[in-house]
Design a protein around this motif. Sequence first.
Motif, short mmCIF file in Angstrom:
data_model
loop_
_atom_site.label_atom_id
_atom_site.label_comp_id
_atom_site.label_asym_id
_atom_site.label_seq_id
_atom_site.Cartn_x
_atom_site.Cartn_y
_atom_site.Cartn_z
N ASP B 128 0.82 -1.21 0.00
CA ASP B 128 0.00 0.00 0.00
C ASP B 128 0.86 1.26 0.00
OD1 ASP B 128 -2.40 -1.41 0.03
OD2 ASP B 128 -2.47 -1.48 2.23
N GLU B 142 2.44 0.28 4.04
CA GLU B 142 2.70 -1.03 4.66
C GLU B 142 2.68 -2.09 3.59
OE1 GLU B 142 -0.21 -3.08 6.88
OE2 GLU B 142 -1.90 -2.25 5.77
N ASN B 144 1.26 -5.88 3.16
CA ASN B 144 0.40 -6.89 3.76
C ASN B 144 0.69 -8.27 3.19
OD1 ASN B 144 -1.61 -5.22 5.39
ND2 ASN B 144 -1.69 -4.21 3.39
N GLU B 442 -5.36 5.92 -1.13
CA GLU B 442 -4.24 5.01 -0.90
C GLU B 442 -4.24 3.97 -2.02
OE1 GLU B 442 -3.98 3.78 3.20
OE2 GLU B 442 -2.88 1.95 2.70
N ARG B 467 -8.20 2.96 -2.59
CA ARG B 467 -9.17 3.16 -1.51
C ARG B 467 -9.09 4.62 -1.10
NH1 ARG B 467 -7.61 -0.73 3.26
NH2 ARG B 467 -5.61 -0.17 2.32
MG LIG Z 1 -3.26 -0.85 5.57
#
Ligand SMILES: [Mg+2]
Lengths: 492, 492
Positions: B128, B142, B144, B442, B467
């Motif tokens: 992200d 981050e 994921n 994001e 998002r």
């Molecule tokens: Mg996140």
Amino acid sequence: MDFEKKEHPEFPTVNKAHVEQVIVPELSQWCLTNGVALASSENVYTAVAAPTTVFPTPVPRAAYQSAKQLQKPFNKLYAQIANSKWLLKETKSLAKADPEFTGRLFKLYEDRTAKSKQTLKYGIFRSDYLIDHKTASVKQVEFNTVSVSFGGLSSKVGELHSYLNVMGKYDVAGKSFYEPGELHVSESIVFLVKALAAALTLYKVDTEDTAAKREQDDKVVLFVVEPKELNLYDQKLLEYNLLKLYGINSLRATLDEVKTEFTYGRDNRLVHKKTGKEAGVVYYRTGYDVRDYAKEDHWDARGFLEESFAVKAPDLSVQLAGTKKIQQLLTEDKVISKFVDDAKTKKELMDSFVKIYPLDNSEQGKLGKKLALEKPENYVLKPQREGGGHNVYKKDIPAFLKGIKEDEWDAYILMELIDAKPTTKNFIVRDGKLSTEPIISELGIYGSIIFDGDNIHMNDYSGSLLRSKLVSSNEGGVVAGFGCIDSMYLMD
Amino acid sequence: MDFEKKEHPEFPTVNKAHVEQVIVPELSQWCLTNGVALASSENVYTAVAAPTTVFPTPVPRAAYQSAKQLQKPFNKLYAQIANSKWLLKETKSLAKADPEFTGRLFKLYEDRTAKSKQTLKYGIFRSDYLIDHKTASVKQVEFNTVSVSFGGLSSKVGELHSYLNVMGKYDVAGKSFYEPGELHVSESIVFLVKALAAALTLYKVDTEDTAAKREQDDKVVLFVVEPKELNLYDQKLLEYNLLKLYGINSLRATLDEVKTEFTYGRDNRLVHKKTGKEAGVVYYRTGYDVRDYAKEDHWDARGFLEESFAVKAPDLSVQLAGTKKIQQLLTEDKVISKFVDDAKTKKELMDSFVKIYPLDNSEQGKLGKKLALEKPENYVLKPQREGGGHNVYKKDIPAFLKGIKEDEWDAYILMELIDAKPTTKNFIVRDGKLSTEPIISELGIYGSIIFDGDNIHMNDYSGSLLRSKLVSSNEGGVVAGFGCIDSMYLMD
Ligand SMILES: [Mg+2]
Ligand SMILES: Nc1ncnc2c1ncn2[C@@H]1O[C@H](COP(=O)(O)OP(=O)(O)OP(=O)(O)O)[C@@H](O)[C@H]1O
Ligand SMILES: Nc1ncnc2c1ncn2[C@@H]1O[C@H](COP(=O)(O)OP(=O)(O)OP(=O)(O)O)[C@@H](O)[C@H]1O
Ligand SMILES: [Mg+2]
Ligand SMILES: [Mg+2]
Ligand SMILES: [Mg+2]
């Protein structure tokens, strides 16, 4: 790959707990993600899954095939009726018996239809059948010439049942239950859109000079709709496919909005004021019921569309060809013979008819009156109405007839009840709840025809529909709550 | 056809009334018919449209391209970390600082992961980014490594915005506003499924003798899910595509159901008791948060899956590679250099990092502590948690840290805030209601990697996600109510 013919029972043998725990959630989720939905009456920003069956219902492949075969001849028959002077004569006398609705439609026809310079006519039809228990042959319930619905949902429910089958949900061991080819997915979601696109193309050919110009213009299809339509998604599915498959945009307007949003351009072309887009095809999903014309303005709006240059699906001649009265008259050999020359075709069409009586002073009419009063349990009485909820069934007939003046009886027809075999092993799901009552299934065959006088530009079978209703209910309104969308397991 | 480059503003110029009256109903209906939905918490048999933006949000094409370029190197980096002894060493010490979650995951890793005979590892990642206002370059928020979501909805929202554009809804005159190619539709709904199918194929290759046998068997993907998942449809979209595009069936189970519904076959193969189907791939959409293991049984179920022969997406080594602590350590040149040889690649990866400090007793740690207490407004404090709602922002940091013991600070990292430019001309629609607050977007890039030691079987970019969240909210939980799914208008 070759599949060995596997014998299996007519229905999956999973028990009710499996249906409730395994199938219903999967089914509901699939519906809610794939447009098998009704608009929620409380909140327009939520959707509820449309009622469906859990399993496809068995239909003899031969019955489906024969109904399918009948569609093109029926399309052509009704196109010829719409073109005929005979229709006008019959409708004129029907208008007297039913001034409230047929009378108004006919007056509008006389006032405005001929004023349109558009000579293309377009029918999107659905011929509905029940399968006669004894002969396993299809018998026509009615022939709809206006606002036929469920063409979008029908295809989707076929896909739903195929999905559940392939995902192994119909089997405790998670295998497919039906063989490939046994589950029918209606082509209506594609074929109805194909016909709309064809009509728009013909409209353009008629009105534009070059093919290059036709490619670039942005003529649209106008969906004329009800203000608070719960069966919205069935329509949206067609709109989406129209764009996706043919790059054709659509607009929507209610009869209230038509005259504020559209104006006439050159030759009464229907022009959307805000965008300047031209509606080449007007597709009615309203206007079939007297309740759709609650205000005088609504009649006026219909007239405005009728007189426009757009191709109407349907115009008033095509709509009026679909009255129950015309259906009754066609069951008479001398009437159908006016329109169908080929003896074999005529026989095939007539084989799908059950007995229908007028309630007038002719010989048949007198017999009809007698039967209505003395043997009502074998009959249904139908007024010149569409959309469900208007018919009078069986023992209610005599009292109903006695409650109105005898010179009004002429506005009704008396139809023999078709004896269809109830299905007992299917379930209806509505709002996630199961009903296990026996059901009766009605097969609909969609048809599309585009014609200009005797010149038929397109005449097609346009897919199928299986609707199932509780045996305990006379009618199977899907949105009203008594019926649901089903699909066919074609049995050989 | 050639399109002349048309200059247009960043956002459609339609006014709010047009958005409310024309766009919002069309948008909501499209969502509800195409799976852009959330399960309704009140009634599982209804769906609500997922929150989305009205317009696609402008993203510099170069920023998107650079994030996309980074994905394969990032996938490989995290695969190598998952394979490394270094990860175990670091995680061991992190486990002490965070015994409640990292500690439990690590213990399970030590107890069970190595007992599985499966050597294939599989990561479905999402990196992200926020776009730094000053440099217009992407900076990583981050990385994921477990249960990355919205891959289904992301593609659908791209289609939604394209649909609204082509239908002329973004323009009062009903024309398209964006040019073809300007609107990006994420490939995630297809690419994530492609990776799941590839993992299952590799599982089969590893375990079956002949290609013919592989074709016929019915190994499935097991989705491990939360009991009452509101983001259900995002998952169902992947399930449907898995079946549609690859003919692969899936099963679903919560951590509560895993051990009652599955058993071990030969070599700890994961066998569905009821159907005998073998789950070759376990795809986690839960298990990333301590709340997902409310009962001891849930840890036990995770261990049971971990020790099975199935390919896990992810197994515990891959999941543990995704802690915030590892992200922090990777910002140190000497750490990332252990895994990335190529200087150019290393530079590109590091260029996407902002400053992240540990809060331990190292030099950097001491600096981190000082900044956290003295300049908190430039930082976010993050624990070893996933799923949103765990971070501490800006001026709340000092009080938070003072509220816990200093030897627990080690479980947190302190990250420089990325300064992204708010977008002011978009709208968020949630339940049919508009929000006009400024938003921050994001960008997520999905990646898939399947590896076996150093042998990488597949390493792919798997689509994108945009998002957007209200500027007024620190975090953008879509289901929680602060964020929404967006799509990109790629600006050159
Ligand atoms: Mg996140
Ligand atoms: N001859 C018949 N035998 C048995 N059932 C019949 C017969 N005619 C009608 N029905 C039942 O009544 C229902 C409604 O009849 P019909 O379709 O003629 O009315 P309608 O008002 O035109 O309905 P719609 O246009 O909404 O389908 C049918 O769907 C069928 O279930
Ligand atoms: N360095 C940063 N600068 C600006 N905003 C940030 C930064 N780090 C996090 N945020 C904001 O906080 C949100 C949550 O942070 P982060 O994604 O690290 O937490 P998480 O719990 O892992 O969330 P999830 O896994 O659900 O996405 C981000 O989506 C972003 O909006
Ligand atoms: Mg009917
Ligand atoms: Mg009818
Ligand atoms: Mg995260």
